[in-house]
Design a protein around this motif. Sequence first.
Motif: not given
Length: 106
Positions: A35-49
């Motif tokens: 869940f971290y590598f497929l959902l949480i991490r990409p969402q955090q990256k997109k929010a940062k961008e």
Amino acid sequence: MLGLAFAMGTPPEGAAGGQSAIMNLVPLVFMFGIFYFLLIRPQQKKAKEHRALLDALKKGDAVVTAGGMHGKVTAIDETVVTLEVATGVNIKVNKGHIASVTKPGA
């Protein structure tokens, strides 16, 4: 019958009970990793961008809102952006609803 005992989570007679408790945690840790590598991490990256996009927003940029409205930035406040959507027509939009910056004239 032995397989049924393992499926029900009860250890068969003579089995060590401490090891089965640790073995029950392994799938949970594995699922959290997925869940971290497929959902949480990409969402955090997109929010940062998106935060970086909003911080770099300046007067004169052509933008698209989350609702699909195209406009040109005429003023920027702390939380509100004023967009010119047609000549002489200005609207105010919350800064967080700016989805992307486009090329001028697009």
